[in-house]
Design an enzyme around this catalytic site. Structure first.
Site, PDB file in Angstrom:
ATOM      1  N   ASP A 134      -3.522   4.374  -1.629  1.00  0.00           N
ATOM      2  CA  ASP A 134      -4.348   4.745  -0.469  1.00  0.00           C
ATOM      3  C   ASP A 134      -4.425   6.271  -0.368  1.00  0.00           C
ATOM      4  O   ASP A 134      -5.349   6.889  -0.894  1.00  0.00           O
ATOM      5  CB  ASP A 134      -3.787   4.095   0.809  1.00  0.00           C
ATOM      6  CG  ASP A 134      -4.626   4.420   2.039  1.00  0.00           C
ATOM      7  OD1 ASP A 134      -5.678   5.074   1.898  1.00  0.00           O
ATOM      8  OD2 ASP A 134      -4.242   4.026   3.167  1.00  0.00           O
ATOM      9  N   GLU A 170       0.831  -1.206   0.000  1.00  0.00           N
ATOM     10  CA  GLU A 170       0.000   0.000   0.000  1.00  0.00           C
ATOM     11  C   GLU A 170       0.860   1.248   0.000  1.00  0.00           C
ATOM     12  O   GLU A 170       1.827   1.337   0.761  1.00  0.00           O
ATOM     13  CB  GLU A 170      -0.798   0.012   1.310  1.00  0.00           C
ATOM     14  CG  GLU A 170      -2.284  -0.050   1.148  1.00  0.00           C
ATOM     15  CD  GLU A 170      -2.970   0.012   2.499  1.00  0.00           C
ATOM     16  OE1 GLU A 170      -3.149   1.125   3.021  1.00  0.00           O
ATOM     17  OE2 GLU A 170      -3.317  -1.052   3.028  1.00  0.00           O
TER      18      GLU A 170
END
Ligand code: MG
Length: 358
Positions: A242, A217
């Site tokens: 993200d 991420e």
């Protein structure tokens, strides 16, 4: 149902263990709870949390946005015209995504109650059970391996490991120690929280690929969409955006540039369920699957996020461990945890019965 009152209250619960990422260390879960009252003796609930380093909001700014900006517009309006409500809020309030999220989830709670359905069924009802991962805070490699093993012993099968702090050699050590400790059958995903440059990310991820990493991420700074694309292109590991994606216009840029393989949706970034659904639809059109995650929220915010997550086939990953990190559960009702497994009681809306001490 017509809105006759909106009130807010602040709650704070200490965490069992400090939550540490490349961006911040958190000791308490601090929230603003929103309660909307309707004319038919009905109530609905929402929550916002101040993640200043990510959304720029504070508890005070959220409270002000809800009570002084949004509330005067909403009083007396009917949920029948809910699209008008969302448009009116967007006209008077830029940004402030967490404040908007709290109102949005309370309105969706109200809409599903009006329809006499659990929210996940109102939104599409794709699944009725989901499984959460558990997050390992960034610390020294050996401490992280111990923490990881503890969560595996508690039954979690997917671990989300926070990295991106210190140097990449330390991050590689972290994952090596954890993989050695938990064995080959536990799914490991990483979250660098923007902590690497794109070059560091490529070097680090390539070196970790033999350790069987499910996804990484936000390896690079949120504005570095080109860097994110380079990392996605140069590695075999799935790369998830993200912090780079708050709302649908961000999603369009990232998806058009083919900068990620996956997207992490959070209500506190998107401003709620309505915009998260829009991002998910865009992602689906590009063949990109979504995860739903959260900030450090109570079971209230996570209940809304989990209902969204369960409703859509394109949402296939779930990061809902935040309530499990708290020393106390103030929320009566909502989703039910059995270890890693989350289920949805068949109550209307979010099924929130109340908030302790409120
Ligand atoms: Mg993240």
């Amino acid at each position: 149902m017509k809105i006759i009152d909106i009130r807010t209250c602040r709650t704070s619960v200490p965490l069992k263990k400090p939550f540490k990422t490349a961006l911040r260390t958190v000791f308490d879960a601090t929230s603003l709870i929103v309660i909307i009252t309707y004319d038919q003796d009905e109530k609905s609930f929402g929550e916002a949390v101040p993640t200043t380093v990510i959304t720029g909001e504070t508890l005070e700014s959220i409270d002000y946005a809800i009570c002084e900006v949004i509330k005067p517009i909403l009083l007396g309006t009917s949920l029948i015209h809910y699209e008008q409500i969302f448009s009116a809020i967007d006209r008077v309030l830029i940004g402030n995504t967490s404040a908007k999220a709290a109102i949005d989830m309370a309105i969706y709670d109200g809409l599903a109650k009006q329809a006499r359905l659990p929210l996940y069924q109102y939104l599409g009802g794709y699944r009725n059970e989901i499984e959460t991962d558990f997050t390992v805070s960034v610390n020294r490699p050996l401490e992280m391996a111990e923490d990881a093993m503890q969560y595996v012993t508690e039954g979690f099968r997917t671990l989300k490991i926070k990295v991106g702090k210190d140097d990449i050699d330390t991050d590689i050590q972290r994952i090596k120690r954890i993989r050695e400790k938990v064995g080959p059958n536990i799914r490991i995903r990483l979250d660098a929280n923007q902590g690497w440059t794109w070059k560091e990310a490529i070097v680090a991820i390539r070196k970790m690929e033999s350790m069987n990493i499910e996804l990484v991420e936000q390896p690079v700074h949120k504005e570095d969409i080109e860097g994110l694309r380079r990392v996605t292109e140069a590695t075999d590991t799935l790369i998830m955006a993200d912090e780079s994606i708050f709302r649908s216009d961000d999603a369009i840029k990232v998806l058009e540039a083919r900068s990620c393989d996956l997207i992490n949706l959070k209500l506190m970034k998107s401003g709620g369920i309505k915009e998260a659904l829009k991002i998910n639809r865009l992602a689906e059109a590009y063949g990109v699957k979504c995860m739903v995650g959260s900030m450090i929220e109570t079971k209230l915010g996570i209940t809304a996020a989990a209902h969204l997550a369960a409703s859509q086939p394109n949402i296939t990953r779930y990061d809902f461990d935040a309530p499990l990190m708290l020393t106390d559960d103030l929320i009566e009702g909502g989703i039910i945890y059995e270890g890693k497994d989350i289920s949805f009681p068949l109550h209307h809306g979010l099924g929130i019965k109340g908030v302790k001490g409120v």
